[in-house]
Design an enzyme around this catalytic site. Sequence first.
Site, PDB file in Angstrom:
ATOM      1  N   SER A 165      26.016-101.714  27.299  1.00 30.86           N
ATOM      2  CA  SER A 165      25.869-100.971  28.554  1.00 30.86           C
ATOM      3  C   SER A 165      25.003-101.745  29.530  1.00 30.86           C
ATOM      4  CB  SER A 165      25.185 -99.636  28.232  1.00 30.86           C
ATOM      5  OG  SER A 165      24.733 -99.017  29.406  1.00 30.86           O
TER       6      SER A 165
ATOM      7  N   TYR B 102      18.244 -94.338  23.793  1.00 29.48           N
ATOM      8  CA  TYR B 102      19.663 -94.713  23.876  1.00 29.48           C
ATOM      9  C   TYR B 102      19.781 -96.192  24.260  1.00 29.48           C
ATOM     10  CZ  TYR B 102      24.231 -95.510  25.918  1.00 29.48           C
ATOM     11  OH  TYR B 102      25.452 -96.075  26.228  1.00 29.48           O
TER      12      TYR B 102
ATOM     13  N   LYS C 227      21.144 -99.729  22.095  1.00 30.52           N
ATOM     14  CA  LYS C 227      22.138-100.731  22.516  1.00 30.52           C
ATOM     15  C   LYS C 227      21.529-102.128  22.462  1.00 30.52           C
ATOM     16  CE  LYS C 227      25.573 -98.038  23.275  1.00 30.52           C
ATOM     17  NZ  LYS C 227      26.746 -98.089  22.392  1.00 30.52           N
TER      18      LYS C 227
END
Length: 341
Positions: A125, A149, A153
Amino acid sequence: MKKILVTGGAGYIGSHTLIELIKAGFKPIVYDNLSNSSPIALERVAKIACQKIDFIKGDVLDKALLAKTFSEHNFFAVIHFAGLKAVGESVDKPVTYYQNNVAGTLNLLEIMQQFNVKNFVFSSSATVYGDPAALPITEDMPRSTTNPYGQSKLMVEYILEDLAKADKDFSIISLRYFNPIGADVSGTIGEDPSDIPNNLMPYISQVAVGKLPKLSVFGDDYDTPDGTGVRDYIHVVDLAKGHVSALGYIERQNNPFGFEPINLGTGRGTSVLELVSAFVRTTGQAVPYVIAPRRAGDIAACYASSDKAKALLGWTAEFDIGRMCVDTWRWQSNNPNGYKA
Ligand code: NAD
Ligand code: UD1
């Protein structure tokens, strides 16, 4: 026909990618625990693609089922979408997020090594760039994140880099998505948030369909042309095609190439108010809004350099903002409650 294991294939981006994989002549096998998706999405993909979708209901945390799956299929590559993605929830439930996104990926990599499957496409992302020092964002810019989050990643990217250094048989592409919106032109599959949406486009479309009274625009005092946040919105079908291009790149290489991070964005920034007016203009729907305070953790502007995707993958995004709005609206208006009846 090359078989591709698609973890998280019933989800928003995964379901659109299945269609492009089938069009390109691959055989996708979906592995998904349906924690954030519906089996109806797969039925609808089957209708669009005119073929049955192979589906294994399974969790990437279930190593035994992963091993069984790999023992039954000879996969050319794995596309790994499976993961939890809600930033706010990740702050409240960090252990769940690290478990699912990091430990789940580790399980998958371990089984891939065991079965000698070494082509991997990862859903990363733009969040790994944090608050970028310059725009457009190129892949070599420093990485940092501010929430579990994003950390998950970034941690997976570090793991993949180390793995590629240690095991020279791996070809790994980490696709750093910017802001996917839009839906398949059929209007039968699309993004189906389980709760009140956090992201802008699903919020706009739920206001337009009358499920939510009005949009709150989070801040109009950013250092951007109209003061509202600027993002690089990309049509989910373009994003899906980027995965096929990534597999094409892997196929074309004579030797494994290690770890390659690649942005998938359009290279164009659009502000919140620009997106709202594009939606109103192209769909004819009203989207009432109020200006609200900034959202914690938001950055002013973020858009991609898509030069590397073009150079390596031969991929560029085709659809413009208007098309993204029209396709989102077709899905939302045909399915006001998403996949729920
Ligand atoms: P999504 O929630 O619609 O799809 C994820 C899928 O993974 C769901 O079908 C869910 O049921 C499945 N899943 C979750 N945990 C699993 C597990 N432990 N085992 C098996 N399946 C599991 O999300 P999406 O928008 O399609 O995103 C796909 C991937 O892309 C995610 O990894 C997400 O973090 C990443 N990503 C998404 C965006 C975005 O804006 N949508 C942006 C950047 C990156
Ligand atoms: C958010 C996540 C990011 C994640 C991405 C894709 C945060 C802080 N960031 O990014 O980690 O990778 O989604 O899932 O949550 N906006 C409004 N009103 C709304 C919703 C959004 O004004 O109701 C604005 C935001 O302030 C921002 C823009 O719209 O300027 C886009 O927001 P969003 O769709 O949530 O995406 P990101 O902030 O880029």
